[in-house]
Design a protein around this motif. Sequence first.
Motif, short mmCIF file in Angstrom:
data_model
loop_
_atom_site.label_atom_id
_atom_site.label_comp_id
_atom_site.label_asym_id
_atom_site.label_seq_id
_atom_site.Cartn_x
_atom_site.Cartn_y
_atom_site.Cartn_z
N ARG A 41 0.82 -1.21 0.00
CA ARG A 41 0.00 0.00 0.00
C ARG A 41 0.86 1.26 0.00
N ARG A 42 2.08 1.17 0.52
CA ARG A 42 2.98 2.33 0.56
C ARG A 42 3.79 2.49 -0.73
N THR A 43 3.76 1.51 -1.61
CA THR A 43 4.58 1.55 -2.82
C THR A 43 3.99 2.54 -3.83
N PRO A 44 4.80 3.43 -4.39
CA PRO A 44 4.27 4.37 -5.40
C PRO A 44 3.86 3.63 -6.67
N VAL A 45 2.75 4.06 -7.26
CA VAL A 45 2.25 3.45 -8.49
C VAL A 45 2.62 4.33 -9.68
N PRO A 46 3.28 3.78 -10.70
CA PRO A 46 3.55 4.57 -11.90
C PRO A 46 2.24 5.02 -12.56
N PRO A 47 2.23 6.17 -13.21
CA PRO A 47 1.01 6.66 -13.85
C PRO A 47 0.45 5.64 -14.84
N GLY A 48 -0.86 5.48 -14.80
CA GLY A 48 -1.54 4.60 -15.75
C GLY A 48 -1.65 3.15 -15.33
N ARG A 49 -1.08 2.77 -14.18
CA ARG A 49 -1.19 1.38 -13.73
C ARG A 49 -2.40 1.25 -12.82
N GLU A 50 -3.41 0.57 -13.29
CA GLU A 50 -4.64 0.38 -12.52
C GLU A 50 -5.04 -1.08 -12.53
N VAL A 51 -5.36 -1.60 -11.36
CA VAL A 51 -5.91 -2.95 -11.27
C VAL A 51 -7.35 -2.95 -11.77
N VAL A 52 -8.09 -1.93 -11.39
CA VAL A 52 -9.49 -1.78 -11.80
C VAL A 52 -9.75 -0.28 -11.94
N THR A 53 -10.65 0.08 -12.82
CA THR A 53 -10.95 1.49 -13.07
C THR A 53 -12.30 1.87 -12.48
N GLN A 54 -12.49 3.17 -12.30
CA GLN A 54 -13.79 3.63 -11.83
C GLN A 54 -14.88 3.33 -12.86
N ALA A 55 -14.52 3.36 -14.13
CA ALA A 55 -15.50 3.02 -15.16
C ALA A 55 -16.01 1.60 -14.99
N TYR A 56 -15.11 0.67 -14.66
CA TYR A 56 -15.55 -0.71 -14.42
C TYR A 56 -16.42 -0.79 -13.18
N ILE A 57 -16.02 -0.10 -12.12
CA ILE A 57 -16.79 -0.13 -10.88
C ILE A 57 -18.22 0.34 -11.13
N GLY A 58 -18.38 1.33 -11.97
CA GLY A 58 -19.71 1.83 -12.29
C GLY A 58 -20.59 0.84 -13.01
N ARG A 59 -19.97 -0.23 -13.54
CA ARG A 59 -20.74 -1.24 -14.29
C ARG A 59 -20.95 -2.54 -13.51
N ILE A 60 -20.51 -2.62 -12.25
CA ILE A 60 -20.58 -3.91 -11.57
C ILE A 60 -22.01 -4.35 -11.29
#
Length: 293
Positions: free
Chosen positions: A142-161
């Motif tokens: 959780r403390r590790t910085p994430v490079p830009p554009g790396r997503e496990v899941v997107t908000q767009a997907y969450i909106g479709r669950i």
Amino acid sequence: MNSSSRPADLTGRWHQAVRYFRMSVPAHTPLRPGLGGRTLGGPVTTTEGGPAWLRVMSSPRPEGKLWDGAVLADDLLDDAVPHPALLAVHTWQDAGAAFQAHVWEQLTGSVLSPTPDLTSASPPAVTAGWWRDLRAGTAGIRRTPVPPGREVVTQAYIGRIHRFVPGLAGVELTARRWETAHGDLHWANLTRDPFQIIDWEGWGAAPEGYDAAVLHAYALPAPGIAAKVREVFADVLTGETGRLAELVVAAQVIQAADRDEPHARLRPHVRRHAARLIQHIQRSASARHSTRR
């Protein structure tokens, strides 16, 4: 997955990588396909005579989250996250596809489960120290910085669950807090004696509590272990953010259930758990409404 369902080219590509690295392979070495047949791995001996693990993955193009994930994880994760060291990488293209070979240090611990999901018949035997290591390791992620554009899941997907989880009409589906996640923290990606977390291709940003939600969902067939996950990760699984993370994971399991056996086995368990979560959300909303009246 049995050998007949393995993509025809990966066995040959794995041995091609062995030759590239000038490694040796014991006779009759069993190769282990990954879920979905996208990867193939097996033990090798390096030119220095040491044991290692060679894993080959295929991709339509040499790019994307899964393609870059292992190398980025090896660069960015610190010692607070126990994980195998990446020793060498080789990439090539052939016949309209891209291939990448990773050489990892050989695991000295044992993987907790041969499949991502658990069963009540064979829950893993782990110590209190293992659970502490797991909690510390996920905190390090959780403390590790994430490079830009790396997503496990997107908000767009969450909106479709709601397409996969019935009863979500009117439920707030906005992830308000995000954090770094392994993204595939199931029981086949964890070891004991010593504790390590393996398979880092898909890591990135996810809703808060996502890794704990994955671990919990894949433990549901083993109620005792599922209860322990809820205890160890109570602070991230309870509350609005944790419930949303669990609903997202439930939707992903249900969506994948038509593609492979482990998710098909999990589907009835996560459906029942999602129904309980939705009932809790509805009761909480009703209580808030009554208080305001």
